[in-house]
Design a protein around this motif. Structure first.
Motif, PDB file in Angstrom:
ATOM      1  N   THR A  41       0.836  -1.204   0.000  1.00  0.00           N
ATOM      2  CA  THR A  41       0.000   0.000   0.000  1.00  0.00           C
ATOM      3  C   THR A  41       0.868   1.251   0.000  1.00  0.00           C
ATOM      4  O   THR A  41       0.606   2.208  -0.743  1.00  0.00           O
ATOM      5  N   ILE A  42       1.905   1.265   0.815  1.00  0.00           N
ATOM      6  CA  ILE A  42       2.802   2.422   0.871  1.00  0.00           C
ATOM      7  C   ILE A  42       3.476   2.636  -0.484  1.00  0.00           C
ATOM      8  O   ILE A  42       3.526   3.761  -0.999  1.00  0.00           O
ATOM      9  N   ILE A  43       3.979   1.553  -1.074  1.00  0.00           N
ATOM     10  CA  ILE A  43       4.611   1.653  -2.394  1.00  0.00           C
ATOM     11  C   ILE A  43       3.608   2.161  -3.425  1.00  0.00           C
ATOM     12  O   ILE A  43       3.919   3.029  -4.259  1.00  0.00           O
ATOM     13  N   PHE A  44       2.393   1.639  -3.364  1.00  0.00           N
ATOM     14  CA  PHE A  44       1.352   2.024  -4.318  1.00  0.00           C
ATOM     15  C   PHE A  44       1.003   3.504  -4.172  1.00  0.00           C
ATOM     16  O   PHE A  44       0.752   4.193  -5.179  1.00  0.00           O
ATOM     17  N   MET A  45       0.987   4.014  -2.955  1.00  0.00           N
ATOM     18  CA  MET A  45       0.702   5.426  -2.734  1.00  0.00           C
ATOM     19  C   MET A  45       1.779   6.312  -3.364  1.00  0.00           C
ATOM     20  O   MET A  45       1.489   7.386  -3.903  1.00  0.00           O
TER      21      MET A  45
END
Length: 206
Positions: free
Chosen positions: A46-50
Protein backbone atom coordinates in the motif's frame (compact mmCIF):
# COMPACT_ATOMS: atom_id res chain seq x y z
CA UNK A 1 -7.54 13.85 15.13
CA UNK A 2 -10.37 13.39 12.61
CA UNK A 3 -7.94 12.26 9.90
CA UNK A 4 -6.29 9.85 12.34
CA UNK A 5 -9.66 8.32 13.19
CA UNK A 6 -10.41 7.98 9.48
CA UNK A 7 -7.07 6.27 8.83
CA UNK A 8 -7.62 3.83 11.70
CA UNK A 9 -11.11 2.88 10.51
CA UNK A 10 -10.01 2.50 6.89
CA UNK A 11 -7.04 0.36 7.95
CA UNK A 12 -9.31 -1.90 10.03
CA UNK A 13 -11.62 -2.23 7.02
CA UNK A 14 -8.81 -3.15 4.63
CA UNK A 15 -7.34 -5.64 7.11
CA UNK A 16 -10.73 -7.28 7.66
CA UNK A 17 -11.46 -7.53 3.95
CA UNK A 18 -7.96 -8.92 3.36
CA UNK A 19 -8.53 -11.67 5.92
CA UNK A 20 -12.02 -12.40 4.57
CA UNK A 21 -10.42 -13.18 1.23
CA UNK A 22 -13.27 -11.97 -0.99
CA UNK A 23 -11.51 -8.87 -2.30
CA UNK A 24 -10.74 -5.45 -0.90
CA UNK A 25 -11.79 -1.94 -1.88
CA UNK A 26 -10.79 -0.75 -5.37
CA UNK A 27 -7.89 1.36 -4.13
CA UNK A 28 -6.51 -1.58 -2.12
CA UNK A 29 -7.07 -4.13 -4.87
CA UNK A 30 -3.64 -3.72 -6.50
CA UNK A 31 -1.70 -3.81 -3.19
CA UNK A 32 -3.77 -6.84 -2.17
CA UNK A 33 -2.95 -8.80 -5.33
CA UNK A 34 0.70 -7.75 -5.21
CA UNK A 35 0.95 -8.87 -1.57
CA UNK A 36 -0.08 -12.35 -2.72
CA UNK A 37 2.44 -12.32 -5.56
CA UNK A 38 5.39 -10.98 -3.56
CA UNK A 39 6.90 -11.44 -0.08
CA UNK A 40 5.70 -7.94 0.86
CA UNK A 41 2.67 -7.41 3.08
CA UNK A 42 -0.44 -5.60 1.95
CA UNK A 43 0.54 -2.65 4.15
CA UNK A 44 3.99 -2.43 2.59
CA UNK A 45 2.53 -2.71 -0.89
CA UNK A 46 0.00 0.00 0.00
CA UNK A 47 2.80 2.42 0.87
CA UNK A 48 4.61 1.65 -2.39
CA UNK A 49 1.35 2.02 -4.32
CA UNK A 50 0.70 5.43 -2.73
CA UNK A 51 4.12 6.57 -3.99
CA UNK A 52 3.06 5.44 -7.46
CA UNK A 53 -0.23 7.34 -7.23
CA UNK A 54 1.55 10.55 -6.26
CA UNK A 55 3.87 10.02 -9.23
CA UNK A 56 0.79 9.74 -11.44
CA UNK A 57 -0.50 13.00 -9.99
CA UNK A 58 2.73 14.62 -11.21
CA UNK A 59 2.20 13.12 -14.67
CA UNK A 60 -1.35 14.47 -14.92
CA UNK A 61 -0.68 17.91 -13.42
CA UNK A 62 2.86 18.52 -14.68
CA UNK A 63 3.67 22.17 -13.94
CA UNK A 64 0.53 22.52 -11.85
CA UNK A 65 1.77 19.83 -9.46
CA UNK A 66 2.40 21.33 -6.04
CA UNK A 67 5.27 20.10 -3.85
CA UNK A 68 2.77 20.27 -0.99
CA UNK A 69 1.15 17.18 -2.51
CA UNK A 70 4.13 15.21 -1.20
CA UNK A 71 2.58 15.61 2.25
CA UNK A 72 0.19 12.86 1.13
CA UNK A 73 3.05 10.47 1.89
CA UNK A 74 2.61 11.06 5.63
CA UNK A 75 -0.89 9.58 6.02
CA UNK A 76 -0.04 6.98 3.36
CA UNK A 77 2.86 5.58 5.39
CA UNK A 78 0.77 5.62 8.57
CA UNK A 79 -2.10 3.94 6.72
CA UNK A 80 0.11 1.14 5.40
CA UNK A 81 1.56 0.49 8.85
CA UNK A 82 -1.90 0.39 10.42
CA UNK A 83 -3.16 -2.09 7.82
CA UNK A 84 -0.42 -4.58 8.74
CA UNK A 85 -0.99 -3.96 12.44
CA UNK A 86 -4.71 -4.69 12.25
CA UNK A 87 -4.19 -7.62 9.89
CA UNK A 88 -2.04 -9.26 12.56
CA UNK A 89 -4.47 -8.37 15.34
CA UNK A 90 -7.54 -9.75 13.54
CA UNK A 91 -6.09 -13.10 12.48
CA UNK A 92 -7.98 -14.81 15.30
CA UNK A 93 -11.32 -14.24 13.57
CA UNK A 94 -13.00 -17.51 12.47
CA UNK A 95 -13.36 -16.81 8.75
CA UNK A 96 -13.26 -20.41 7.59
CA UNK A 97 -16.49 -20.52 5.57
CA UNK A 98 -18.05 -18.39 2.86
CA UNK A 99 -20.86 -17.09 5.07
CA UNK A 100 -18.43 -15.72 7.65
CA UNK A 101 -16.23 -14.28 4.91
CA UNK A 102 -19.19 -12.51 3.30
CA UNK A 103 -20.36 -11.06 6.63
CA UNK A 104 -16.82 -9.86 7.37
CA UNK A 105 -16.68 -8.27 3.91
CA UNK A 106 -19.92 -6.35 4.49
CA UNK A 107 -18.73 -5.22 7.92
CA UNK A 108 -15.46 -4.03 6.37
CA UNK A 109 -17.41 -1.97 3.83
CA UNK A 110 -19.47 -0.27 6.54
CA UNK A 111 -16.30 0.49 8.52
CA UNK A 112 -14.50 1.70 5.40
CA UNK A 113 -17.32 4.12 4.63
CA UNK A 114 -17.02 5.60 8.14
CA UNK A 115 -13.29 5.91 7.63
CA UNK A 116 -13.73 7.72 4.33
CA UNK A 117 -16.38 9.95 5.94
CA UNK A 118 -13.97 11.07 8.64
CA UNK A 119 -11.05 11.37 6.21
CA UNK A 120 -13.00 13.61 3.83
CA UNK A 121 -14.45 15.75 6.62
CA UNK A 122 -11.06 16.22 8.29
CA UNK A 123 -10.28 18.75 5.53
CA UNK A 124 -6.56 18.24 6.06
CA UNK A 125 -4.21 16.18 3.89
CA UNK A 126 -5.74 14.23 1.01
CA UNK A 127 -4.96 10.56 0.72
CA UNK A 128 -3.14 9.69 -2.50
CA UNK A 129 -6.22 8.00 -3.97
CA UNK A 130 -8.29 11.16 -3.68
CA UNK A 131 -5.25 13.20 -4.71
CA UNK A 132 -4.98 11.28 -7.98
CA UNK A 133 -8.71 11.62 -8.66
CA UNK A 134 -8.40 15.37 -8.06
CA UNK A 135 -5.44 15.55 -10.46
CA UNK A 136 -7.37 13.63 -13.12
CA UNK A 137 -10.39 15.91 -12.65
CA UNK A 138 -8.21 19.00 -13.12
CA UNK A 139 -6.31 17.58 -16.11
CA UNK A 140 -9.41 16.34 -17.93
CA UNK A 141 -11.73 19.12 -16.72
CA UNK A 142 -14.19 16.55 -15.44
CA UNK A 143 -16.17 16.54 -12.20
CA UNK A 144 -14.39 14.93 -9.25
CA UNK A 145 -16.97 12.13 -8.72
CA UNK A 146 -16.58 11.04 -12.36
CA UNK A 147 -12.79 11.16 -12.10
CA UNK A 148 -12.94 9.14 -8.88
CA UNK A 149 -15.06 6.45 -10.51
CA UNK A 150 -12.66 6.34 -13.46
CA UNK A 151 -9.64 5.98 -11.16
CA UNK A 152 -11.27 3.27 -9.04
CA UNK A 153 -12.37 1.33 -12.11
CA UNK A 154 -8.90 1.56 -13.61
CA UNK A 155 -7.34 0.22 -10.41
CA UNK A 156 -9.70 -2.76 -10.39
CA UNK A 157 -8.96 -3.51 -14.05
CA UNK A 158 -5.20 -3.37 -13.42
CA UNK A 159 -5.59 -5.61 -10.36
CA UNK A 160 -7.58 -8.13 -12.41
CA UNK A 161 -4.93 -8.17 -15.13
CA UNK A 162 -2.14 -8.68 -12.57
CA UNK A 163 -4.12 -11.47 -10.89
CA UNK A 164 -4.89 -13.25 -14.17
CA UNK A 165 -1.32 -13.02 -15.41
CA UNK A 166 0.49 -13.67 -12.14
CA UNK A 167 -1.95 -15.91 -10.28
CA UNK A 168 -3.93 -17.37 -13.22
CA UNK A 169 -7.26 -16.45 -11.68
CA UNK A 170 -9.27 -13.77 -9.92
CA UNK A 171 -7.27 -14.10 -6.72
CA UNK A 172 -7.51 -11.04 -4.48
CA UNK A 173 -10.12 -9.37 -6.71
CA UNK A 174 -13.53 -10.88 -6.16
CA UNK A 175 -17.10 -10.04 -5.25
CA UNK A 176 -15.97 -8.05 -2.23
CA UNK A 177 -14.19 -5.60 -4.53
CA UNK A 178 -17.35 -5.08 -6.59
CA UNK A 179 -19.50 -4.72 -3.47
CA UNK A 180 -17.10 -2.17 -2.03
CA UNK A 181 -17.09 -0.18 -5.26
CA UNK A 182 -20.89 -0.15 -5.41
CA UNK A 183 -21.71 0.44 -1.74
CA UNK A 184 -18.96 2.52 -0.09
CA UNK A 185 -19.65 5.84 -1.83
CA UNK A 186 -23.38 5.54 -1.24
CA UNK A 187 -22.79 4.80 2.45
CA UNK A 188 -20.52 7.84 2.81
CA UNK A 189 -23.27 10.02 1.33
CA UNK A 190 -25.83 8.40 3.61
CA UNK A 191 -23.67 8.93 6.69
CA UNK A 192 -23.30 12.58 5.68
CA UNK A 193 -27.05 13.06 5.19
CA UNK A 194 -27.96 11.24 8.42
CA UNK A 195 -25.43 13.11 10.58
CA UNK A 196 -25.61 16.80 9.62
CA UNK A 197 -24.70 17.97 13.14
CA UNK A 198 -21.64 15.72 13.29
CA UNK A 199 -20.58 16.80 9.80
CA UNK A 200 -20.97 20.47 10.75
CA UNK A 201 -19.02 19.92 13.97
CA UNK A 202 -16.20 18.20 12.10
CA UNK A 203 -16.02 21.12 9.66
CA UNK A 204 -15.75 23.57 12.55
CA UNK A 205 -12.98 21.52 14.14
CA UNK A 206 -11.11 21.13 10.82
Amino acid sequence: MTLTLGLILMAIAVALSKLAGLGTSPISSIPNVMSILTPLTIGQMTIIFMFVLIGLELVFLRREFSPWALLQLIPSIIFGGLIDLFTDWLRWLPLNNYGAQLIATFISIFILAWGVYFEVNSRTILMAGEGLATAVAIATQKAFPRAKVWCDASMVVVAIIIALVGLHGLVGVREGTILSALITGRLVNWYTDMNPKLTHWLHIKA
